[in-house]
Design a protein around this motif. Structure first.
Motif, PDB file in Angstrom:
ATOM      1  N   ALA A  41       0.820  -1.213   0.000  1.00  0.00           N
ATOM      2  CA  ALA A  41       0.000   0.000   0.000  1.00  0.00           C
ATOM      3  C   ALA A  41       0.854   1.263   0.000  1.00  0.00           C
ATOM      4  O   ALA A  41       0.319   2.362  -0.189  1.00  0.00           O
ATOM      5  N   ASP A  42       2.162   1.121   0.198  1.00  0.00           N
ATOM      6  CA  ASP A  42       3.060   2.271   0.215  1.00  0.00           C
ATOM      7  C   ASP A  42       3.445   2.632  -1.217  1.00  0.00           C
ATOM      8  O   ASP A  42       4.232   1.938  -1.857  1.00  0.00           O
ATOM      9  N   TRP A  43       2.901   3.724  -1.717  1.00  0.00           N
ATOM     10  CA  TRP A  43       3.172   4.135  -3.092  1.00  0.00           C
ATOM     11  C   TRP A  43       4.432   4.971  -3.219  1.00  0.00           C
ATOM     12  O   TRP A  43       4.759   5.453  -4.305  1.00  0.00           O
ATOM     13  N   ASN A  44       5.147   5.169  -2.128  1.00  0.00           N
ATOM     14  CA  ASN A  44       6.388   5.934  -2.194  1.00  0.00           C
ATOM     15  C   ASN A  44       7.533   5.120  -2.777  1.00  0.00           C
ATOM     16  O   ASN A  44       8.577   5.666  -3.105  1.00  0.00           O
ATOM     17  N   ILE A  45       7.344   3.814  -2.888  1.00  0.00           N
ATOM     18  CA  ILE A  45       8.360   2.965  -3.514  1.00  0.00           C
ATOM     19  C   ILE A  45       8.431   3.319  -4.997  1.00  0.00           C
ATOM     20  O   ILE A  45       7.420   3.447  -5.667  1.00  0.00           O
ATOM     21  N   ARG A  46       9.621   3.487  -5.512  1.00  0.00           N
ATOM     22  CA  ARG A  46       9.812   3.859  -6.908  1.00  0.00           C
ATOM     23  C   ARG A  46      10.450   2.714  -7.678  1.00  0.00           C
ATOM     24  O   ARG A  46      11.364   2.054  -7.191  1.00  0.00           O
ATOM     25  N   GLN A  47       9.951   2.511  -8.889  1.00  0.00           N
ATOM     26  CA  GLN A  47      10.472   1.414  -9.700  1.00  0.00           C
ATOM     27  C   GLN A  47      11.938   1.660 -10.043  1.00  0.00           C
ATOM     28  O   GLN A  47      12.339   2.761 -10.386  1.00  0.00           O
ATOM     29  N   GLY A  48      12.727   0.580  -9.976  1.00  0.00           N
ATOM     30  CA  GLY A  48      14.123   0.654 -10.347  1.00  0.00           C
ATOM     31  C   GLY A  48      15.048   1.089  -9.231  1.00  0.00           C
ATOM     32  O   GLY A  48      16.261   0.980  -9.350  1.00  0.00           O
ATOM     33  N   LEU A  49      14.488   1.623  -8.128  1.00  0.00           N
ATOM     34  CA  LEU A  49      15.333   2.022  -7.014  1.00  0.00           C
ATOM     35  C   LEU A  49      15.611   0.831  -6.102  1.00  0.00           C
ATOM     36  O   LEU A  49      14.807  -0.110  -6.046  1.00  0.00           O
ATOM     37  N   PRO A  50      16.713   0.861  -5.393  1.00  0.00           N
ATOM     38  CA  PRO A  50      17.028  -0.279  -4.521  1.00  0.00           C
ATOM     39  C   PRO A  50      15.926  -0.545  -3.501  1.00  0.00           C
ATOM     40  O   PRO A  50      15.344   0.374  -2.929  1.00  0.00           O
ATOM     41  N   ALA A  51      15.628  -1.803  -3.307  1.00  0.00           N
ATOM     42  CA  ALA A  51      14.619  -2.182  -2.320  1.00  0.00           C
ATOM     43  C   ALA A  51      15.188  -2.037  -0.922  1.00  0.00           C
ATOM     44  O   ALA A  51      16.366  -2.273  -0.672  1.00  0.00           O
ATOM     45  N   LYS A  52      14.341  -1.617  -0.003  1.00  0.00           N
ATOM     46  CA  LYS A  52      14.752  -1.470   1.384  1.00  0.00           C
ATOM     47  C   LYS A  52      14.140  -2.580   2.233  1.00  0.00           C
ATOM     48  O   LYS A  52      13.052  -3.077   1.926  1.00  0.00           O
ATOM     49  N   ASP A  53      14.837  -2.967   3.268  1.00  0.00           N
ATOM     50  CA  ASP A  53      14.325  -3.988   4.175  1.00  0.00           C
ATOM     51  C   ASP A  53      13.287  -3.361   5.105  1.00  0.00           C
ATOM     52  O   ASP A  53      13.625  -2.706   6.080  1.00  0.00           O
ATOM     53  N   SER A  54      12.032  -3.527   4.765  1.00  0.00           N
ATOM     54  CA  SER A  54      10.948  -2.994   5.577  1.00  0.00           C
ATOM     55  C   SER A  54       9.804  -3.996   5.580  1.00  0.00           C
ATOM     56  O   SER A  54       9.762  -4.919   4.768  1.00  0.00           O
ATOM     57  N   ALA A  55       8.887  -3.800   6.501  1.00  0.00           N
ATOM     58  CA  ALA A  55       7.759  -4.721   6.615  1.00  0.00           C
ATOM     59  C   ALA A  55       6.908  -4.652   5.350  1.00  0.00           C
ATOM     60  O   ALA A  55       6.507  -3.572   4.918  1.00  0.00           O
ATOM     61  N   ARG A  56       6.636  -5.802   4.770  1.00  0.00           N
ATOM     62  CA  ARG A  56       5.819  -5.843   3.567  1.00  0.00           C
ATOM     63  C   ARG A  56       4.349  -5.894   3.960  1.00  0.00           C
ATOM     64  O   ARG A  56       3.971  -6.587   4.889  1.00  0.00           O
ATOM     65  N   ASP A  57       3.545  -5.160   3.202  1.00  0.00           N
ATOM     66  CA  ASP A  57       2.155  -4.981   3.578  1.00  0.00           C
ATOM     67  C   ASP A  57       1.369  -6.293   3.521  1.00  0.00           C
ATOM     68  O   ASP A  57       0.674  -6.664   4.447  1.00  0.00           O
ATOM     69  N   LEU A  58       1.474  -7.011   2.407  1.00  0.00           N
ATOM     70  CA  LEU A  58       0.728  -8.259   2.242  1.00  0.00           C
ATOM     71  C   LEU A  58       1.565  -9.197   1.391  1.00  0.00           C
ATOM     72  O   LEU A  58       1.761  -8.959   0.196  1.00  0.00           O
ATOM     73  N   ALA A  59       2.065 -10.263   2.009  1.00  0.00           N
ATOM     74  CA  ALA A  59       2.964 -11.179   1.316  1.00  0.00           C
ATOM     75  C   ALA A  59       2.385 -12.590   1.317  1.00  0.00           C
ATOM     76  O   ALA A  59       1.601 -12.966   2.195  1.00  0.00           O
ATOM     77  N   ARG A  60       2.759 -13.342   0.313  1.00  0.00           N
ATOM     78  CA  ARG A  60       2.449 -14.764   0.240  1.00  0.00           C
ATOM     79  C   ARG A  60       3.767 -15.477  -0.040  1.00  0.00           C
ATOM     80  O   ARG A  60       4.100 -15.783  -1.183  1.00  0.00           O
ATOM     81  N   ASP A  61       4.514 -15.684   1.011  1.00  0.00           N
ATOM     82  CA  ASP A  61       5.870 -16.214   0.869  1.00  0.00           C
ATOM     83  C   ASP A  61       6.087 -17.542   1.572  1.00  0.00           C
ATOM     84  O   ASP A  61       7.215 -17.984   1.735  1.00  0.00           O
ATOM     85  N   LYS A  62       4.995 -18.186   1.979  1.00  0.00           N
ATOM     86  CA  LYS A  62       5.124 -19.472   2.661  1.00  0.00           C
ATOM     87  C   LYS A  62       4.711 -20.604   1.723  1.00  0.00           C
ATOM     88  O   LYS A  62       3.861 -20.419   0.853  1.00  0.00           O
ATOM     89  N   PRO A  63       5.289 -21.784   1.885  1.00  0.00           N
ATOM     90  CA  PRO A  63       4.881 -22.926   1.059  1.00  0.00           C
ATOM     91  C   PRO A  63       3.387 -23.199   1.203  1.00  0.00           C
ATOM     92  O   PRO A  63       2.848 -23.213   2.312  1.00  0.00           O
ATOM     93  N   GLY A  64       2.732 -23.392   0.092  1.00  0.00           N
ATOM     94  CA  GLY A  64       1.300 -23.660   0.118  1.00  0.00           C
ATOM     95  C   GLY A  64       0.428 -22.426   0.023  1.00  0.00           C
ATOM     96  O   GLY A  64      -0.807 -22.548  -0.055  1.00  0.00           O
ATOM     97  N   ASP A  65       1.020 -21.226   0.017  1.00  0.00           N
ATOM     98  CA  ASP A  65       0.226 -20.015  -0.158  1.00  0.00           C
ATOM     99  C   ASP A  65      -0.424 -20.004  -1.534  1.00  0.00           C
ATOM    100  O   ASP A  65       0.206 -20.411  -2.522  1.00  0.00           O
ATOM    101  N   PRO A  66      -1.665 -19.533  -1.640  1.00  0.00           N
ATOM    102  CA  PRO A  66      -2.355 -19.552  -2.935  1.00  0.00           C
ATOM    103  C   PRO A  66      -1.743 -18.547  -3.906  1.00  0.00           C
ATOM    104  O   PRO A  66      -1.118 -17.561  -3.485  1.00  0.00           O
ATOM    105  N   PRO A  67      -1.914 -18.761  -5.191  1.00  0.00           N
ATOM    106  CA  PRO A  67      -1.398 -17.797  -6.168  1.00  0.00           C
ATOM    107  C   PRO A  67      -2.188 -16.496  -6.130  1.00  0.00           C
ATOM    108  O   PRO A  67      -3.310 -16.444  -5.637  1.00  0.00           O
ATOM    109  N   TRP A  68      -1.579 -15.448  -6.655  1.00  0.00           N
ATOM    110  CA  TRP A  68      -2.253 -14.157  -6.776  1.00  0.00           C
ATOM    111  C   TRP A  68      -3.183 -14.200  -7.986  1.00  0.00           C
ATOM    112  O   TRP A  68      -2.768 -14.567  -9.079  1.00  0.00           O
ATOM    113  N   VAL A  69      -4.425 -13.817  -7.800  1.00  0.00           N
ATOM    114  CA  VAL A  69      -5.360 -13.695  -8.918  1.00  0.00           C
ATOM    115  C   VAL A  69      -5.315 -12.257  -9.408  1.00  0.00           C
ATOM    116  O   VAL A  69      -5.576 -11.320  -8.654  1.00  0.00           O
TER     117      VAL A  69
END
Length: 375
Positions: A233-261
């Motif tokens: 939800a943070d729109w201050n992230i800019r494409q192509g700029l280095p990613a920062k280690d911060s809390a991600r708003d909504l992630a599906r990073d665990k085994p068995g997580d459903p795909p994004w529709v």
């Protein structure tokens, strides 16, 4: 090129044959909230209009931001009935006047869906959910068993080759929709570019409705869940700029997580003879000229489109929405597009080392080993 002219001629012939078989040409109505009418030039979506015209599909517009009612051309003619599909375009809200026209556009989409019209709806990113308000442009989807998270955008972290840094990408390049819908099958293998995607959520009851009149929602395009992909939800992230280690708003990073529709097809029985169809794509920019007309690599001396699947997705979606299921097929122009991309410089270098150095040396070593073991 001669090949391009041949494929274009084949497409024109196919459109002519289709027009002779069918008694009526489908009509696509572009619904938008711009402060002025787009036609007849249709600046910004000219490539889309041309692609539809090549398929024998007429195009009209409804500037819902300034006209309360659709144009007279969409009024049903009992003597010459024709399928009508409404396709909305994105709106950039930066002023009170923009907000007023956005509200009128939302009202038009709500009326169309409630009236049982066939709609190709592209989700427009919105700041309203971030402020705790509902997004009126997508509220019309709730009765259909689908919600669009227009306040979030799918970002993906990537590590460029040869660097230690990390980038954030906004666009998703898709060649496998991961679904079995007829429209998905027609674009499978073609490069599809979807910028600034808002994820969709299918209601559990709509995935397997019990009542015949209940909406049936089928995934059209999905993205496999992976740790690098998340909704933010943070729109201050800019494409192509280095990613920062911060809390991600909504992630599906665990085994068995459903795909994004990110794309869905909806069917709702209105009466025994009428079925409403709606297709939702979680991006508002996938049909604009800057994406559809963008050129990619050079293959066999000619430039190919960066994302030929976008125009194909639009045309096949319109055909399905218009009830022309038998005409859903990859166009001649799309069939001419190579589905195997050019090799990059590092890939070519690796193959040269493999065939010129590694394989010959490996064969030589095997010969020496054979001679040593068996004399």
């Amino acid at each position: 090129a001669a090949a391009d002219d041949r494929f274009r001629a084949e497409q024109l012939i196919a459109a002519g044959i289709a027009s002779m078989i069918s008694s009526s040409r489908p009509l696509v109505v572009l619904v938008h909230g711009a402060p002025a009418k787009a036609g007849p030039a249709y600046k910004g979506v000219r490539t889309l209009v041309d692609a539809l015209s090549l398929r024998g599909i007429d195009v009209a517009e409804w500037a819902a931001g300034i006209d309360a009612e659709p144009p007279a051309i969409v009024e049903p003619d009992p003597a010459h009935p024709r399928p009508v599909v409404y396709l909305n375009l994105g709106i950039d809200v930066r002023s009170p006047d923009d907000a007023t026209r956005m509200s009128k556009l939302a009202s038009a989409l709500t009326r169309l869906v409630a009236a049982g019209k066939n709609v190709l709806l592209s989700v427009n990113r919105s700041t309203l959910p971030g402020a705790g308000a509902q997004d009126p442009l997508v509220e019309c989807l709730r009765p259909l068993g689908l919600t669009a998270d227009s306040g979030r955008t799918l970002y993906e972290e990537t590590r460029p080759m040869g660097t230690a840094g990390r980038d954030v990408l906004f666009d998703q390049i898709i060649t496998d929709p991961l679904t079995e819908h007829p429209v998905s099958a027609a674009v499978s293998g073609l490069r599809l570019r979807l910028p600034l995607i808002s994820p969709l959520e299918i209601a559990a009851a709509s995935a397997s409705p019990g009542a015949e009149s209940a909406p049936k929602v089928t995934p059209l395009i999905r993205l496999a869940a992976r740790p690098a992909l998340w909704a933010e939800a943070d729109w201050n992230i800019r494409q192509g700029l280095p990613a920062k280690d911060s809390a991600r708003d909504l992630a599906r990073d665990k085994p068995g997580d459903p795909p994004w529709v990110i794309g869905a097809a909806i069917e709702r029985r209105l009466d025994p003879k009428t079925t409403q169809r709606v297709i939702v794509i979680g991006s508002a920019l996938w049909v604009v000229d800057s994406v559809l007309a963008k050129e990619g690599a050079t293959v066999d001396g000619r430039r190919i489109l960066d994302a030929p699947g976008n125009a194909e997705l639009a045309c096949e979606s319109v055909a399905w929405l218009a009830g022309l299921d038998d005409s859903i097929a990859r166009s001649a122009a799309a069939q001419s597009v190579p589905t195997i991309p050019n090799l990059s410089g590092p890939q070519r270098s690796a193959l040269q080392w493999l065939f010129v150095g590694i394989i010959p040396v490996g064969i030589l070593l095997l010969g020496v080993l054979w001679r040593w073991l068996w004399g």
